[in-house]
Motif scaffolding. Sequence first.
Motif, PDB file in Angstrom:
ATOM      1  N   ASN A   1       0.833  -1.200   0.000  1.00  0.00           N
ATOM      2  CA  ASN A   1       0.000   0.000   0.000  1.00  0.00           C
ATOM      3  C   ASN A   1       0.869   1.251   0.000  1.00  0.00           C
ATOM      4  OD1 ASN A   1       0.318   1.301   2.701  1.00  0.00           O
ATOM      5  ND2 ASN A   1      -0.465  -0.637   3.457  1.00  0.00           N
ATOM      6  N   ARG A   2       0.247   2.372  -0.346  1.00  0.00           N
ATOM      7  CA  ARG A   2       0.932   3.664  -0.438  1.00  0.00           C
ATOM      8  C   ARG A   2       0.512   4.604   0.683  1.00  0.00           C
ATOM      9  NH1 ARG A   2      -0.481   6.969  -4.076  1.00  0.00           N
ATOM     10  NH2 ARG A   2       1.548   7.938  -4.250  1.00  0.00           N
TER      11      ARG A   2
ATOM     12  N   VAL B   1       0.934   8.742   0.819  1.00  0.00           N
ATOM     13  CA  VAL B   1      -0.204   9.659   0.771  1.00  0.00           C
ATOM     14  C   VAL B   1      -0.227  10.555   2.014  1.00  0.00           C
ATOM     15  CG1 VAL B   1      -2.731   9.810   0.718  1.00  0.00           C
ATOM     16  CG2 VAL B   1      -1.544   8.137  -0.718  1.00  0.00           C
TER      17      VAL B   1
ATOM     18  N   GLU C   1       2.350  13.204   1.442  1.00  0.00           N
ATOM     19  CA  GLU C   1       1.869  14.153   0.437  1.00  0.00           C
ATOM     20  C   GLU C   1       0.868  15.145   1.029  1.00  0.00           C
ATOM     21  OE1 GLU C   1       2.212  11.247  -3.503  1.00  0.00           O
ATOM     22  OE2 GLU C   1       0.256  11.594  -2.588  1.00  0.00           O
TER      23      GLU C   1
ATOM     24  N   SER D   1      -9.493   6.115   3.037  1.00  0.00           N
ATOM     25  CA  SER D   1      -9.598   6.934   1.820  1.00  0.00           C
ATOM     26  C   SER D   1     -10.594   8.074   2.010  1.00  0.00           C
ATOM     27  CB  SER D   1      -9.969   6.074   0.611  1.00  0.00           C
ATOM     28  OG  SER D   1     -11.287   5.592   0.705  1.00  0.00           O
TER      29      SER D   1
ATOM     30  N   VAL E   1      -9.258  10.694  -0.758  1.00  0.00           N
ATOM     31  CA  VAL E   1      -8.637  10.139  -1.962  1.00  0.00           C
ATOM     32  C   VAL E   1      -9.423   8.907  -2.397  1.00  0.00           C
ATOM     33  CG1 VAL E   1      -6.309  10.956  -1.400  1.00  0.00           C
ATOM     34  CG2 VAL E   1      -7.012   8.670  -0.693  1.00  0.00           C
ATOM     35  N   ASP E   2      -9.281   8.549  -3.644  1.00  0.00           N
ATOM     36  CA  ASP E   2      -9.871   7.323  -4.153  1.00  0.00           C
ATOM     37  C   ASP E   2      -9.148   6.149  -3.482  1.00  0.00           C
ATOM     38  OD1 ASP E   2     -10.107   4.957  -5.963  1.00  0.00           O
ATOM     39  OD2 ASP E   2     -11.259   6.373  -7.186  1.00  0.00           O
TER      40      ASP E   2
ATOM     41  N   ARG F   1      -8.233   3.443  -4.561  1.00  0.00           N
ATOM     42  CA  ARG F   1      -7.206   2.884  -5.452  1.00  0.00           C
ATOM     43  C   ARG F   1      -5.879   3.607  -5.333  1.00  0.00           C
ATOM     44  NH1 ARG F   1     -10.967   3.020 -10.657  1.00  0.00           N
ATOM     45  NH2 ARG F   1     -11.403   4.973  -9.607  1.00  0.00           N
ATOM     46  N   GLU F   2      -5.915   4.875  -4.898  1.00  0.00           N
ATOM     47  CA  GLU F   2      -4.675   5.632  -4.724  1.00  0.00           C
ATOM     48  C   GLU F   2      -3.852   5.108  -3.551  1.00  0.00           C
ATOM     49  OE1 GLU F   2      -4.736   9.918  -4.898  1.00  0.00           O
ATOM     50  OE2 GLU F   2      -6.678   9.838  -5.911  1.00  0.00           O
TER      51      GLU F   2
ATOM     52  N   THR G   1      -0.872  -0.031  -4.389  1.00  0.00           N
ATOM     53  CA  THR G   1       0.047  -0.048  -5.515  1.00  0.00           C
ATOM     54  C   THR G   1      -0.403  -1.096  -6.527  1.00  0.00           C
ATOM     55  OG1 THR G   1       1.508  -1.631  -4.444  1.00  0.00           O
ATOM     56  CG2 THR G   1       2.027   0.690  -4.164  1.00  0.00           C
TER      57      THR G   1
ATOM     58  N   GLN H   1      -4.172  -0.211 -12.012  1.00  0.00           N
ATOM     59  CA  GLN H   1      -5.559   0.135 -11.690  1.00  0.00           C
ATOM     60  C   GLN H   1      -6.449  -0.067 -12.880  1.00  0.00           C
ATOM     61  OE1 GLN H   1      -5.864   3.999  -9.930  1.00  0.00           O
ATOM     62  NE2 GLN H   1      -4.109   3.661  -8.629  1.00  0.00           N
TER      63      GLN H   1
END
Length: 75
Positions: free
Chosen positions: A14-15, A19, A22, A60, A65-66, A68-69, A72, A75
């Motif tokens: 996962n990111r 995120v 960011e 999310s 955020v979506d 999916r973001e 990883t 998509q």
Amino acid sequence: MSANNIATQTERINRLKVVLVEQNRTGKWLAEQLGKNEATVSRWCSNAAQPSLEMLVKISDILNVDPRELITGKQ
């Protein structure tokens, strides 16, 4: 087991940490928003554990955020 095999096994799934950075947020902040232990969120951020799909959707929503973001891969 070679170093390459270990690297493959510990591939980031996962990111979440990316995120959070960011958005200039911390794992502690996210833990508070979710009502979760900070250590749990830390494990998610380091990819030592993964949140459930339900929790991923909540994350999310909080981060706006979506979902999916946060994952990883293609998509």
